[in-house]
Write an enzyme that holds these catalytic residues in place. Structure first.
Site, short mmCIF file in Angstrom:
data_model
loop_
_atom_site.label_atom_id
_atom_site.label_comp_id
_atom_site.label_asym_id
_atom_site.label_seq_id
_atom_site.Cartn_x
_atom_site.Cartn_y
_atom_site.Cartn_z
N CYS A 268 -24.34 100.03 -16.78
CA CYS A 268 -23.57 98.98 -17.47
C CYS A 268 -23.68 97.62 -16.79
O CYS A 268 -24.33 96.71 -17.31
CB CYS A 268 -22.11 99.38 -17.56
SG CYS A 268 -21.85 100.81 -18.61
N1 LIG Z 1 -22.28 105.43 -18.40
C1 LIG Z 1 -21.20 104.68 -18.54
O1 LIG Z 1 -20.32 104.70 -17.69
C2 LIG Z 1 -21.00 103.80 -19.76
C3 LIG Z 1 -19.74 103.21 -19.94
C4 LIG Z 1 -19.51 102.41 -21.06
C5 LIG Z 1 -20.55 102.19 -21.97
N2 LIG Z 1 -21.78 102.76 -21.77
C6 LIG Z 1 -22.82 102.52 -22.77
O2 LIG Z 1 -22.91 103.69 -23.59
C7 LIG Z 1 -24.27 103.90 -23.99
C8 LIG Z 1 -24.72 105.28 -23.57
O3 LIG Z 1 -24.71 105.37 -22.15
P1 LIG Z 1 -24.71 106.74 -21.38
O4 LIG Z 1 -24.40 106.41 -19.96
O5 LIG Z 1 -23.87 107.75 -22.07
O6 LIG Z 1 -26.25 107.15 -21.52
P2 LIG Z 1 -26.90 108.58 -21.19
O7 LIG Z 1 -28.32 108.31 -20.87
O8 LIG Z 1 -26.04 109.31 -20.20
O9 LIG Z 1 -26.79 109.37 -22.56
C9 LIG Z 1 -27.46 108.99 -23.71
C10 LIG Z 1 -27.95 110.25 -24.43
O10 LIG Z 1 -28.55 109.83 -25.65
C11 LIG Z 1 -29.64 110.69 -25.90
N3 LIG Z 1 -30.51 110.07 -26.90
C12 LIG Z 1 -31.37 109.03 -26.75
N4 LIG Z 1 -31.95 108.73 -27.92
C13 LIG Z 1 -31.45 109.59 -28.84
C14 LIG Z 1 -31.67 109.78 -30.22
N5 LIG Z 1 -32.50 109.01 -30.91
N6 LIG Z 1 -31.01 110.78 -30.84
C15 LIG Z 1 -30.15 111.58 -30.16
N7 LIG Z 1 -29.89 111.43 -28.84
C16 LIG Z 1 -30.54 110.46 -28.19
C17 LIG Z 1 -30.25 110.90 -24.55
O11 LIG Z 1 -31.07 112.05 -24.51
C18 LIG Z 1 -29.00 111.03 -23.67
O12 LIG Z 1 -28.58 112.36 -23.55
C19 LIG Z 1 -25.07 102.75 -23.37
O13 LIG Z 1 -25.17 101.72 -24.28
C20 LIG Z 1 -24.20 102.32 -22.20
O14 LIG Z 1 -24.41 100.96 -21.86
C21 LIG Z 1 -22.01 103.57 -20.69
#
Ligand SMILES: NC(=O)c1ccc[n+]([C@@H]2O[C@H](COP(=O)([O-])OP(=O)(O)OC[C@H]3O[C@@H](n4cnc5c(N)ncnc54)[C@H](O)[C@@H]3O)[C@@H](O)[C@H]2O)c1
Length: 432
Positions: A268
């Site tokens: 993030c």
């Molecule tokens: N990690 C955090 O603490 C956090 C906090 C707030 C917001 N975010 C935001 O949330 C979003 C997700 O982050 P995250 O940390 O959960 O990512 P992550 O990488 O942990 O998880 C994302 C998942 O999406 C899957 N994926 C990718 N493309 C796909 C598709 N086309 N169809 C189905 N699944 C698919 C991946 O395989 C993965 O398992 C980002 O935009 C991030 O900036 C993250």
């Protein structure tokens, strides 16, 4: 908070079962919704199908209740999107190699939704994006599927504010900001989300909701940069910045504490502000605060190396040939996420300087297949003999389950980037 016993009529879907999507799925289930979780990573789907959770910070009881409910179905089959009444998109939004927004995961998900959406379903983007993404990128892809906003489907943006490992604020009790592409879209989302989240914050548009998330993360990035700069200045003056912060935060108004460290990490804070910079450039505006904060924060790993060299020097040693143990490669304490972690950068810089580097992290047994590095390493076992062999130990992540007194007792030099050794006095300790 009691878990809901009633099974609700709507079926909810989540695309992307990572740090954000999986806890959200657990919350949907806890609220009594049948939930289908979609992910392209079949290894994740297999593990979930076997009743296994890969996020280590989630408590056993929660995991047990989640699977025992029988309400959750993991799948890689996007055709099942046609079964769900509400789809939440939680896929990654990284930067590409030119540090520009990479929306390919969002676009792929949107195409899968467009091809399979059930008539009248609600779509919510929850990934962090620049203001305008839901309207400019998502909406056209969804409408290409032949449906129209407020007729065939509803569309909104609701930022994820998940803080993995935070026990006080979890998915449920973090207020949920919601902005629709239309009034009707917002109302549809609120109707369902008010049964999942404790507090809903309605805003007038998807753009306001998108900008809210970017503002929060930019605020953190800039304030962390400020305190990192103050750390360097105060250190030259022989003043401990951590003690200064402790004193400053006793002011009951007008001061919010931020803490210095070895650099930013996670999916993030190091990334999101640059989504805004990119969009601002389209309006001919430079985001000077964001750039400056980025510059200061990305220099922090180099600062840690500089302080390590100075500490080794005191023992008449050079970086080249020294044995160095990096303690912690997770980007923050007590979680298993090493994405964008400064620990990785520090390992690379140490190796570039000719040091023999190992790492220990109780949550991350291996480093491999990472976006920002080709590094492949395994965590060593933390033993007194190993510590004694090291020329220096660098604390990059202050995990709670480490005996720091023992680290100091058995090491010749300890560089502390997190104030993990605040209560310990020793000539071996160097702050960085
Ligand atoms: N990690 C955090 O603490 C956090 C906090 C707030 C917001 N975010 C935001 O949330 C979003 C997700 O982050 P995250 O940390 O959960 O990512 P992550 O990488 O942990 O998880 C994302 C998942 O999406 C899957 N994926 C990718 N493309 C796909 C598709 N086309 N169809 C189905 N699944 C698919 C991946 O395989 C993965 O398992 C980002 O935009 C991030 O900036 C993250």
């Amino acid at each position: 908070m009691k878990d809901s016993k009633e099974i609700r009529k709507e079926i909810l879907g989540i695309i992307g079962l990572g740090y954000v999507g999986l806890p959200l799925a657990m919350e949907f289930v806890r609220s009594g919704y049948k939930t289908i979780g979609f992910d392209i990573d079949v290894k994740k789907i297999d593990r979930l199908s076997n009743g296994e959770i890969y996020l280590k910070h989630i408590g056993e009881d929660r995991v047990k209740n989640f699977f025992n409910s029988g309400l959750f179905t993991p799948t890689a089959d996007v055709s099942r999107l046609n079964e769900v009444d509400l789809i939440s998109i939680c896929v990654p939004t990284p930067l590409d190699k030119y540090r520009q927004p990479d929306l390919s995961f969002v676009e792929d998900s949107a195409r899968a939704v467009a091809e399979n959406i059930k008539q009248g379903a609600i779509v919510i983007l929850e990934s962090t994006v620049y203001p305008g993404t839901t309207r400019e990128i998502l909406l056209p892809i969804l409408e290409k599927g032949g449906n129209k906003l407020d007729k065939g489907f509803y569309l909104a943006f609701s930022p994820e504010r998940e803080d993995p490992g935070n026990e006080k604020y979890t998915t449920k009790n973090i207020p949920k900001v919601i902005g629709g592409l239309s009034e009707q879209s917002r109302r549809k989302v609120v109707e369902i989300y008010k049964s999942v989240f404790d507090e809903i914050v309605e805003v007038s548009s998807a753009e306001v909701a998108e900008a809210t998330k970017i503002m929060e993360n930019t605020y953190r990035s800039v304030n962390i940069a400020l305190v990192n700069e103050l750390k360097v200045i105060f250190d030259k003056m022989g003043i401990n910045v951590w003690e200064v912060i402790e004193a400053a935060k006793t002011k009951p108004f007008g001061f919010t504490p931020f803490y210095p460290g070895p650099g930013l990490g996670g999916h993030c804070i190091p990334i999101d502000p640059f989504y805004l910079s990119w969009k601002a450039r389209k309006f001919g505006i430079n985001t000077r605060f964001i750039e400056l904060a980025g510059e200061i924060n990305t220099m922090m790993p180099e600062y840690v190396i500089m302080k390590t060299i100075a500490a080794l020097n005191k023992n008449k040693k050079s970086l080249k040939g020294s044995k160095i143990l990096v303690l912690g490669v997770a980007y923050k304490k007590d979680i298993d996420d090493s994405r964008e972690s400064p620990g990785i950068k520090i390992i690379e810089l140490l190796q570039d300087g000719g040091a023999e580097v190992s790492y220990f992290d109780p949550y991350i047994s291996e480093i491999y297949d990472m976006r920002q590095t080709d590094l492949v390493m395994s965590s060593v076992k933390l033993k007194d003999e190993l510590l004694k062999e090291q020329d220096a130990v660098i604390i990059v992540t202050a995990h709670s389950n480490i005996d720091y007194k023992n680290i100091v007792d058995n090491s010749s030099v300890v560089i502390d980037t997190r104030n993990a050794l605040s209560g310990i006095k020793s000539h071996k300790i160097f702050r960085a």
